[in-house]
Design a protein around this motif. Structure first.
Motif, PDB file in Angstrom:
ATOM      1  N   TYR A 126      43.576  15.758  48.339  1.00  0.00           N
ATOM      2  CA  TYR A 126      42.137  14.955  48.182  1.00  0.00           C
ATOM      3  C   TYR A 126      42.044  14.031  47.027  1.00  0.00           C
ATOM      4  O   TYR A 126      42.080  12.694  47.328  1.00  0.00           O
ATOM      5  CB  TYR A 126      40.834  15.799  48.469  1.00  0.00           C
ATOM      6  CG  TYR A 126      39.816  14.965  48.433  1.00  0.00           C
ATOM      7  CD1 TYR A 126      39.238  14.282  49.619  1.00  0.00           C
ATOM      8  CD2 TYR A 126      39.093  14.749  47.241  1.00  0.00           C
ATOM      9  CE1 TYR A 126      38.010  13.554  49.474  1.00  0.00           C
ATOM     10  CE2 TYR A 126      37.911  14.077  47.258  1.00  0.00           C
ATOM     11  CZ  TYR A 126      37.229  13.359  48.445  1.00  0.00           C
ATOM     12  OH  TYR A 126      36.206  12.822  48.500  1.00  0.00           O
ATOM     13  N   ARG A 127      42.245  14.585  45.907  1.00  0.00           N
ATOM     14  CA  ARG A 127      42.318  13.762  44.509  1.00  0.00           C
ATOM     15  C   ARG A 127      43.174  12.569  44.720  1.00  0.00           C
ATOM     16  O   ARG A 127      43.041  11.612  44.215  1.00  0.00           O
ATOM     17  CB  ARG A 127      42.316  14.948  43.526  1.00  0.00           C
ATOM     18  CG  ARG A 127      42.221  14.700  42.063  1.00  0.00           C
ATOM     19  CD  ARG A 127      42.311  15.300  41.245  1.00  0.00           C
ATOM     20  NE  ARG A 127      42.440  14.856  39.784  1.00  0.00           N
ATOM     21  CZ  ARG A 127      43.752  15.323  39.391  1.00  0.00           C
ATOM     22  NH1 ARG A 127      44.608  15.787  39.791  1.00  0.00           N
ATOM     23  NH2 ARG A 127      43.878  14.795  38.386  1.00  0.00           N
ATOM     24  N   MET A 128      44.528  13.102  44.883  1.00  0.00           N
ATOM     25  CA  MET A 128      45.662  12.048  44.742  1.00  0.00           C
ATOM     26  C   MET A 128      45.188  10.915  45.898  1.00  0.00           C
ATOM     27  O   MET A 128      45.563   9.937  45.577  1.00  0.00           O
ATOM     28  CB  MET A 128      46.865  12.867  45.254  1.00  0.00           C
ATOM     29  CG  MET A 128      47.222  13.832  44.357  1.00  0.00           C
ATOM     30  SD  MET A 128      47.249  13.016  42.710  1.00  0.00           S
ATOM     31  CE  MET A 128      48.701  12.034  42.375  1.00  0.00           C
ATOM     32  N   LYS A 129      44.768  11.228  47.017  1.00  0.00           N
ATOM     33  CA  LYS A 129      44.532  10.198  48.074  1.00  0.00           C
ATOM     34  C   LYS A 129      43.420   9.216  47.505  1.00  0.00           C
ATOM     35  O   LYS A 129      43.105   7.975  47.938  1.00  0.00           O
ATOM     36  CB  LYS A 129      44.287  10.656  49.383  1.00  0.00           C
ATOM     37  CG  LYS A 129      45.512  11.364  49.933  1.00  0.00           C
ATOM     38  CD  LYS A 129      45.593  11.114  51.596  1.00  0.00           C
ATOM     39  CE  LYS A 129      46.792  11.622  51.805  1.00  0.00           C
ATOM     40  NZ  LYS A 129      47.327  11.271  53.213  1.00  0.00           N
ATOM     41  N   LYS A 130      42.351   9.829  47.043  1.00  0.00           N
ATOM     42  CA  LYS A 130      41.060   9.116  46.496  1.00  0.00           C
ATOM     43  C   LYS A 130      41.126   8.359  45.238  1.00  0.00           C
ATOM     44  O   LYS A 130      40.609   7.447  44.880  1.00  0.00           O
ATOM     45  CB  LYS A 130      39.852  10.125  46.380  1.00  0.00           C
ATOM     46  CG  LYS A 130      39.209  10.608  47.632  1.00  0.00           C
ATOM     47  CD  LYS A 130      39.227   9.711  48.810  1.00  0.00           C
ATOM     48  CE  LYS A 130      37.839   9.133  48.767  1.00  0.00           C
ATOM     49  NZ  LYS A 130      37.459   8.339  49.932  1.00  0.00           N
ATOM     50  N   GLY A 131      42.206   9.097  44.352  1.00  0.00           N
ATOM     51  CA  GLY A 131      42.543   8.159  43.093  1.00  0.00           C
ATOM     52  C   GLY A 131      41.061   8.508  42.186  1.00  0.00           C
ATOM     53  O   GLY A 131      40.255   8.501  42.629  1.00  0.00           O
ATOM     54  N   ASP A 182      39.329  14.888  56.598  1.00  0.00           N
ATOM     55  CA  ASP A 182      39.412  13.271  57.140  1.00  0.00           C
ATOM     56  C   ASP A 182      40.194  12.895  56.275  1.00  0.00           C
ATOM     57  O   ASP A 182      41.136  11.814  56.783  1.00  0.00           O
ATOM     58  CB  ASP A 182      38.083  12.740  57.237  1.00  0.00           C
ATOM     59  CG  ASP A 182      37.291  13.359  58.333  1.00  0.00           C
ATOM     60  OD1 ASP A 182      37.843  13.868  59.316  1.00  0.00           O
ATOM     61  OD2 ASP A 182      35.940  12.855  58.248  1.00  0.00           O
ATOM     62  N   VAL A 183      40.492  12.976  54.974  1.00  0.00           N
ATOM     63  CA  VAL A 183      41.170  12.176  53.990  1.00  0.00           C
ATOM     64  C   VAL A 183      42.617  12.894  54.110  1.00  0.00           C
ATOM     65  O   VAL A 183      43.539  12.054  54.019  1.00  0.00           O
ATOM     66  CB  VAL A 183      40.421  12.202  52.622  1.00  0.00           C
ATOM     67  CG1 VAL A 183      41.564  11.909  51.550  1.00  0.00           C
ATOM     68  CG2 VAL A 183      38.996  11.521  52.672  1.00  0.00           C
ATOM     69  N   ILE A 184      43.009  14.336  53.989  1.00  0.00           N
ATOM     70  CA  ILE A 184      44.153  14.846  53.699  1.00  0.00           C
ATOM     71  C   ILE A 184      44.868  15.167  55.125  1.00  0.00           C
ATOM     72  O   ILE A 184      46.117  15.175  55.112  1.00  0.00           O
ATOM     73  CB  ILE A 184      44.039  15.842  52.864  1.00  0.00           C
ATOM     74  CG1 ILE A 184      43.535  17.167  53.380  1.00  0.00           C
ATOM     75  CG2 ILE A 184      43.401  15.518  51.439  1.00  0.00           C
ATOM     76  CD1 ILE A 184      43.438  18.539  52.785  1.00  0.00           C
ATOM     77  N   LEU A 185      44.228  15.426  56.098  1.00  0.00           N
ATOM     78  CA  LEU A 185      44.895  15.791  57.420  1.00  0.00           C
ATOM     79  C   LEU A 185      45.472  14.320  57.841  1.00  0.00           C
ATOM     80  O   LEU A 185      44.781  13.405  58.102  1.00  0.00           O
ATOM     81  CB  LEU A 185      43.952  16.508  58.338  1.00  0.00           C
ATOM     82  CG  LEU A 185      43.530  18.002  57.871  1.00  0.00           C
ATOM     83  CD1 LEU A 185      42.715  18.469  58.816  1.00  0.00           C
ATOM     84  CD2 LEU A 185      45.062  18.707  57.586  1.00  0.00           C
ATOM     85  N   PHE A 231      31.461  18.303  52.782  1.00  0.00           N
ATOM     86  CA  PHE A 231      32.715  17.938  51.892  1.00  0.00           C
ATOM     87  C   PHE A 231      34.050  18.658  52.536  1.00  0.00           C
ATOM     88  O   PHE A 231      35.041  17.706  52.375  1.00  0.00           O
ATOM     89  CB  PHE A 231      32.597  18.425  50.464  1.00  0.00           C
ATOM     90  CG  PHE A 231      33.600  17.845  49.390  1.00  0.00           C
ATOM     91  CD1 PHE A 231      33.160  16.529  48.990  1.00  0.00           C
ATOM     92  CD2 PHE A 231      34.589  18.458  48.975  1.00  0.00           C
ATOM     93  CE1 PHE A 231      34.215  15.949  48.286  1.00  0.00           C
ATOM     94  CE2 PHE A 231      35.449  17.710  48.242  1.00  0.00           C
ATOM     95  CZ  PHE A 231      35.285  16.617  47.703  1.00  0.00           C
ATOM     96  N   ALA A 232      34.165  19.646  53.067  1.00  0.00           N
ATOM     97  CA  ALA A 232      35.210  20.110  53.797  1.00  0.00           C
ATOM     98  C   ALA A 232      35.653  19.244  54.954  1.00  0.00           C
ATOM     99  O   ALA A 232      36.899  19.051  55.017  1.00  0.00           O
ATOM    100  CB  ALA A 232      35.047  21.505  54.173  1.00  0.00           C
TER     101      ALA A 232
END
Length: 151
Positions: free
Chosen positions: A40-45, A130-133, A124-125
């Motif tokens: 998640y962190r990598m995709k959100k930056g 939604d962001v990582i899958l 948040f889960a």
């Protein structure tokens, strides 16, 4: 952006990690959560993360702070992680740039008292998924159909 995560609270929002907890595979559940948070962190930056966990890293460990691929991990030892989270929130200087993730009502109230935005672990889960899958083919087709009709 700084994410403050109530670790075990969030673990139980992912069914496969919840199973690990019930089967007493604590380390596997923690690492599973941290791996998801990292994706998640990598995709959100530009997101700093501090994950708080009840207890110790492992039986007999004296480690209080650890790191997982840039995520700071705090272990509460004999205290509850809630105590560490509330103490951290109270001393947090950049309150507008922080989000606390928990469903613990006492922590939610404490964050509101200090002007720290919150997100429930359930919400948040879903956001993380939604962001990582990856999108399913059906969702991708639906998205492309919407774009075609809008043009």
């Amino acid at each position: 952006m700084l994410l403050i995560i109530d670790g075990f609270n969030l673990i139980y929002k992912f069914p496969e990690l919840e199973v690990c907890m019930y089967e007493n595979r604590l380390q596997e559940a923690r690492l599973g959560l941290l791996a998801r948070v990292q994706k998640y962190r990598m995709k959100k930056g530009n997101t700093e993360v501090i994950a708080f966990f009840d207890g110790r890293k492992e039986k007999g460990s004296v480690v209080e702070t650890d790191d997982y691929q840039g995520i700071t991990i705090r272990y509460s030892h004999e205290l509850k992680a809630d105590v560490l989270i509330k103490k951290y929130v109270k001393t947090c200087l950049s309150r507008g740039n922080v989000l606390t993730v928990t469903s613990d009502k006492d922590i939610l109230f404490h964050c509101r008292k200090y002007g720290i935005p919150t997100n429930t672990s359930e919400d948040f889960a879903k956001k993380m998924n939604d962001v990582i899958l990856p999108k399913t083919k059906k969702t991708e087709e639906k998205d492309s159909n919407i774009q075609l009709t809008e043009a």
